[in-house]
Scaffold this active site. Sequence first.
Site, PDB file in Angstrom:
ATOM      1  N   ALA A 222       0.825  -1.218   0.000  1.00 33.18           N
ATOM      2  CA  ALA A 222       0.000   0.000   0.000  1.00 33.18           C
ATOM      3  C   ALA A 222       0.859   1.267   0.000  1.00 33.18           C
ATOM      4  O   ALA A 222       1.896   1.306   0.661  1.00 33.18           O
ATOM      5  CB  ALA A 222      -0.921  -0.019   1.225  1.00 33.18           C
ATOM      6  N   PRO A 223       0.402   2.269  -0.767  1.00 33.29           N
ATOM      7  CA  PRO A 223      -0.817   2.331  -1.598  1.00 33.29           C
ATOM      8  C   PRO A 223      -0.645   1.747  -3.007  1.00 33.29           C
ATOM      9  O   PRO A 223      -1.588   1.741  -3.775  1.00 33.29           O
ATOM     10  CB  PRO A 223      -1.097   3.830  -1.675  1.00 33.29           C
ATOM     11  CG  PRO A 223       0.265   4.441  -1.636  1.00 33.29           C
ATOM     12  CD  PRO A 223       1.074   3.588  -0.702  1.00 33.29           C
ATOM     13  N   GLY A 225       2.728   1.940  -5.071  1.00 29.73           N
ATOM     14  CA  GLY A 225       3.759   2.507  -5.949  1.00 29.73           C
ATOM     15  C   GLY A 225       4.578   1.458  -6.675  1.00 29.73           C
ATOM     16  O   GLY A 225       4.854   1.584  -7.870  1.00 29.73           O
ATOM     17  N   ASP A 241      -0.838  -6.185   2.131  1.00 30.13           N
ATOM     18  CA  ASP A 241      -0.704  -5.058   3.049  1.00 30.13           C
ATOM     19  C   ASP A 241      -2.029  -4.857   3.763  1.00 30.13           C
ATOM     20  O   ASP A 241      -3.091  -4.954   3.141  1.00 30.13           O
ATOM     21  CB  ASP A 241      -0.316  -3.775   2.297  1.00 30.13           C
ATOM     22  CG  ASP A 241       0.297  -2.727   3.215  1.00 30.13           C
ATOM     23  OD1 ASP A 241      -0.334  -2.377   4.237  1.00 30.13           O
ATOM     24  OD2 ASP A 241       1.406  -2.261   2.912  1.00 30.13           O
ATOM     25  N   ASP A 261      -0.296  -9.531   6.902  1.00 30.02           N
ATOM     26  CA  ASP A 261       1.025  -9.078   7.333  1.00 30.02           C
ATOM     27  C   ASP A 261       2.077  -9.603   6.354  1.00 30.02           C
ATOM     28  O   ASP A 261       2.185 -10.812   6.128  1.00 30.02           O
ATOM     29  CB  ASP A 261       1.299  -9.610   8.743  1.00 30.02           C
ATOM     30  CG  ASP A 261       2.614  -9.105   9.319  1.00 30.02           C
ATOM     31  OD1 ASP A 261       3.452  -8.569   8.571  1.00 30.02           O
ATOM     32  OD2 ASP A 261       2.818  -9.253  10.543  1.00 30.02           O
ATOM     33  N   ASP A 277       9.089  -3.294   0.026  1.00 29.14           N
ATOM     34  CA  ASP A 277       9.559  -1.987   0.500  1.00 29.14           C
ATOM     35  C   ASP A 277       8.931  -1.709   1.863  1.00 29.14           C
ATOM     36  O   ASP A 277       8.265  -0.694   2.057  1.00 29.14           O
ATOM     37  CB  ASP A 277       9.194  -0.896  -0.515  1.00 29.14           C
ATOM     38  CG  ASP A 277       9.795   0.459  -0.158  1.00 29.14           C
ATOM     39  OD1 ASP A 277      10.806   0.488   0.565  1.00 29.14           O
ATOM     40  OD2 ASP A 277       9.251   1.492  -0.602  1.00 29.14           O
ATOM     41  N   LYS A 306      16.389  -0.631   4.984  1.00 31.96           N
ATOM     42  CA  LYS A 306      16.496   0.667   5.646  1.00 31.96           C
ATOM     43  C   LYS A 306      17.677   0.603   6.608  1.00 31.96           C
ATOM     44  O   LYS A 306      17.690  -0.229   7.534  1.00 31.96           O
ATOM     45  CB  LYS A 306      15.214   1.000   6.414  1.00 31.96           C
ATOM     46  CG  LYS A 306      13.915   0.656   5.673  1.00 31.96           C
ATOM     47  CD  LYS A 306      13.691   1.487   4.441  1.00 31.96           C
ATOM     48  CE  LYS A 306      12.366   1.128   3.763  1.00 31.96           C
ATOM     49  NZ  LYS A 306      12.141   1.885   2.530  1.00 31.96           N
TER      50      LYS A 306
END
Length: 355
Positions: A222-223, A225, A241, A261, A277, A306
């Site tokens: 979500a949303p 991309g 999601d 999840d 992501d 990250k």
Amino acid sequence: MTQPAHGMLAYCRPGFEGECAQELASHDARLATGGFVRSQRDSGFVEFVLPDASAANRFADSVRWQDLTFARQLLRVRARVAELPREDRLGVLMPAIRTMGHGYLDAWIESPDSDAARELAGLCRSLGNALVAAMKRESLIDPKSTCRLHVCLTDAQNAFIAEAESDRTCRWPGGIPRLRFPAAAPSRSTLKLEEALLTLLDADERERWLKPGMTAVDLGAAPGGWTWQLVRRSMSVTAVDNGPMDQKLIDSGLVTHLREDGFRYRPAEAVDWMVCDMVEQPRKVAARMAEWLAGGWCRQTVFNLKLPMKKRFDEVQLCRNMIEEAVATNGKRIEWRARQLYHDREEITVFARTA
């Protein structure tokens, strides 16, 4: 004033000069080329100084831009130029270029991606046009050459003169693909996956591995991309999601949205692609990616890690080792390509597949 130089020049994201330097130093240790780093925080580049031409040749022949994670571009430095006169910069650059002893496919004048150097964009354009014209007049532009000339302006008076084989370097000036945000995409994160597919795969791989009708899973979708990039290639996507997806993607008929999840979902059968992501600690994401790859749930994947504020280079190595060890237990090996993309922030993007 022009001085011959031996070494490498790497462009990077400002603030990641330390990680880029660590990466170059790790290759230097492997090759025993005896180099050292010159860098400045937030400059957007790292100079790796080597002791002589032989060491520079060995490093340039052994390390490709494609092998690096934190470098956007990797060039062989041939000279350093100081005190470029404002009224006649070409008068200093051209004699130095003549001494290189060969012609070039093309010539780029560029600057690092720092706040200060970014102000040089206009100078780079005008000086670049003048340089190419001057080189053409002296037959120093050679369409048969495989080598490109790079002049990197670190400010209005100082520059590196560098070169690289065109097939071993990034094909965008400054190492930055200038992508336009597609109005139909639901979020700007779509540019990360677009850049990843352009940067981490070559044209032949994109043609073979991104075909209409292939299946994909987007974890943490979500949303939408990243899902949007797959749908525009006519792939069928399972978007996982708990958050809402863009309605236009659902209406495409190519997206199945599961409110689950992403760290627990498992596909009923193997898919061609898994992309991810999710905002989570890098080791937790790496463990999940290892599970997918070791289990054969996907053929290839693109995912983000990250990074923490400290020891980012070490964290990348740890995550890679986690995935490689998990895959090895099933008698497989991993193909790993990673880069800190222009559209990334405090993260890197990885393409991985089992072989």
